[in-house]
Write a protein that holds these residues in place. Structure first.
Motif, mmCIF file in Angstrom:
data_model
loop_
_atom_site.group_PDB
_atom_site.id
_atom_site.type_symbol
_atom_site.label_atom_id
_atom_site.label_comp_id
_atom_site.label_asym_id
_atom_site.label_seq_id
_atom_site.Cartn_x
_atom_site.Cartn_y
_atom_site.Cartn_z
ATOM 1 N N LEU A 39 0.854 -1.180 0.000
ATOM 2 C CA LEU A 39 0.000 0.000 0.000
ATOM 3 C C LEU A 39 0.893 1.233 0.000
ATOM 4 N N VAL A 40 0.665 2.116 -0.941
ATOM 5 C CA VAL A 40 1.462 3.331 -1.065
ATOM 6 C C VAL A 40 0.553 4.539 -0.856
ATOM 7 N N GLN A 41 0.872 5.310 0.160
ATOM 8 C CA GLN A 41 0.058 6.460 0.536
ATOM 9 C C GLN A 41 0.628 7.751 -0.041
ATOM 10 N N SER A 42 -0.249 8.729 -0.218
ATOM 11 C CA SER A 42 0.161 10.069 -0.595
ATOM 12 C C SER A 42 -0.830 11.055 0.004
ATOM 13 N N GLY A 43 -0.424 12.299 0.022
ATOM 14 C CA GLY A 43 -1.252 13.329 0.619
ATOM 15 C C GLY A 43 -0.756 13.665 2.009
ATOM 16 N N GLY A 44 -1.543 14.384 2.740
ATOM 17 C CA GLY A 44 -1.150 14.794 4.075
ATOM 18 C C GLY A 44 -0.371 16.094 4.054
ATOM 19 N N GLY A 45 0.113 16.494 5.222
ATOM 20 C CA GLY A 45 0.889 17.718 5.327
ATOM 21 C C GLY A 45 0.398 18.589 6.454
ATOM 22 N N LEU A 46 0.710 19.867 6.343
ATOM 23 C CA LEU A 46 0.365 20.847 7.364
ATOM 24 C C LEU A 46 -0.775 21.721 6.862
ATOM 25 N N VAL A 47 -1.775 21.902 7.699
ATOM 26 C CA VAL A 47 -2.936 22.707 7.322
ATOM 27 C C VAL A 47 -3.447 23.443 8.559
ATOM 28 N N GLN A 48 -4.056 24.589 8.333
ATOM 29 C CA GLN A 48 -4.657 25.315 9.444
ATOM 30 C C GLN A 48 -6.007 24.719 9.810
ATOM 31 N N ALA A 49 -6.411 24.924 11.032
ATOM 32 C CA ALA A 49 -7.716 24.456 11.481
ATOM 33 C C ALA A 49 -8.806 25.001 10.559
ATOM 34 N N GLY A 50 -9.751 24.120 10.222
ATOM 35 C CA GLY A 50 -10.813 24.492 9.302
ATOM 36 C C GLY A 50 -10.519 24.150 7.861
ATOM 37 N N GLY A 51 -9.278 23.790 7.588
ATOM 38 C CA GLY A 51 -8.879 23.457 6.232
ATOM 39 C C GLY A 51 -9.216 22.031 5.859
ATOM 40 N N SER A 52 -8.781 21.658 4.647
ATOM 41 C CA SER A 52 -9.076 20.336 4.109
ATOM 42 C C SER A 52 -7.812 19.687 3.551
ATOM 43 N N LEU A 53 -7.816 18.375 3.587
ATOM 44 C CA LEU A 53 -6.762 17.575 2.979
ATOM 45 C C LEU A 53 -7.381 16.304 2.425
ATOM 46 N N ARG A 54 -6.711 15.717 1.446
ATOM 47 C CA ARG A 54 -7.138 14.422 0.935
ATOM 48 C C ARG A 54 -5.963 13.466 0.933
ATOM 49 N N LEU A 55 -6.204 12.299 1.506
ATOM 50 C CA LEU A 55 -5.210 11.228 1.502
ATOM 51 C C LEU A 55 -5.595 10.197 0.445
ATOM 52 N N SER A 56 -4.578 9.612 -0.174
ATOM 53 C CA SER A 56 -4.796 8.553 -1.158
ATOM 54 C C SER A 56 -3.962 7.342 -0.785
ATOM 55 N N CYS A 57 -4.450 6.178 -1.157
ATOM 56 C CA CYS A 57 -3.740 4.933 -0.876
ATOM 57 C C CYS A 57 -3.948 3.992 -2.064
ATOM 58 N N VAL A 58 -2.856 3.642 -2.715
ATOM 59 C CA VAL A 58 -2.919 2.740 -3.861
ATOM 60 C C VAL A 58 -2.452 1.357 -3.445
ATOM 61 N N SER A 59 -3.280 0.377 -3.736
ATOM 62 C CA SER A 59 -2.942 -1.007 -3.403
ATOM 63 C C SER A 59 -2.349 -1.719 -4.614
ATOM 64 N N SER A 60 -1.427 -2.654 -4.333
ATOM 65 C CA SER A 60 -0.850 -3.461 -5.415
ATOM 66 C C SER A 60 -1.789 -4.606 -5.790
ATOM 67 N N ALA A 61 -2.840 -4.809 -5.002
ATOM 68 C CA ALA A 61 -3.817 -5.856 -5.268
ATOM 69 C C ALA A 61 -5.144 -5.227 -5.694
ATOM 70 N N SER A 62 -6.027 -6.065 -6.167
ATOM 71 C CA SER A 62 -7.348 -5.595 -6.561
ATOM 72 C C SER A 62 -8.195 -5.374 -5.316
ATOM 73 N N ILE A 63 -8.537 -4.110 -5.050
ATOM 74 C CA ILE A 63 -9.245 -3.827 -3.804
ATOM 75 C C ILE A 63 -10.692 -4.310 -3.847
ATOM 76 N N SER A 64 -11.190 -4.623 -5.034
ATOM 77 C CA SER A 64 -12.560 -5.129 -5.120
ATOM 78 C C SER A 64 -12.693 -6.493 -4.447
ATOM 79 N N SER A 65 -11.578 -7.190 -4.273
ATOM 80 C CA SER A 65 -11.602 -8.487 -3.604
ATOM 81 C C SER A 65 -11.148 -8.411 -2.158
ATOM 82 N N ALA A 66 -10.877 -7.202 -1.677
ATOM 83 C CA ALA A 66 -10.497 -7.041 -0.276
ATOM 84 C C ALA A 66 -11.726 -7.132 0.619
ATOM 85 N N ASN A 67 -11.513 -7.571 1.857
ATOM 86 C CA ASN A 67 -12.607 -7.567 2.824
ATOM 87 C C ASN A 67 -13.019 -6.129 3.127
ATOM 88 N N ALA A 68 -12.007 -5.302 3.345
ATOM 89 C CA ALA A 68 -12.256 -3.912 3.696
ATOM 90 C C ALA A 68 -10.985 -3.112 3.514
#
Length: 119
Positions: free
Chosen positions: A4-33
């Motif tokens: 699993l390779v993550q990206s995103g994150g960082g420093l933000v002020q209160a009230g702001g927004s961020l988006r995290l991403s996670c790419v799997s090397s496997a097919s996530i449609s067959s994952a339990n969760a």
């Protein structure tokens, strides 16, 4: 072995927004969760949000209404959209994938990404 390779994150002020991403090397449609967990310094790793293969979501009470987990099966990617961020949201965020392997359920973890919310 699932990676699993993550990206995103960082420093933000209160009230702001961020988006995290996670790419799997496997097919996530067959994952339990898939899910996101947060660990603050000196504390245990806690669930933030999870999504099942059927699309059912679950959130920690502290993030309900502010965070949204989603997945894109075609890209084998899960996202965490974080809005109205608060200083209490600060911590290391880890992507998680649960799969049924030959020996039973197995947890896989991303490398972690830091989110810091300043007041």
């Amino acid at each position: 072995q699932v990676q699993l390779v993550q990206s995103g994150g960082g420093l933000v002020q209160a009230g702001g927004s961020l988006r995290l991403s996670c790419v799997s090397s496997a097919s996530i449609s067959s994952a339990n969760a898939m899910g996101w967990y947060r660990q603050a310094p000196g504390k245990q790793r806690d669930m933030v949000a999870t999504i099942t293969g059927g699309g059912r979501t679950n959130y920690a009470d502290s993030v309900k209404g502010r965070f949204a987990i989603s997945s894109d099966n075609a890209k084998n990617t899960v996202y965490l959209q974080m809005n109205s961020l608060e200083p209490a949201d600060t911590g290391a965020y880890f992507c998680n994938e649960v799969r049924n392997e030959g020996w039973g359920p197995e947890n896989y973890w991303g490398q972690g990404t830091q989110v810091t919310v300043s007041s």
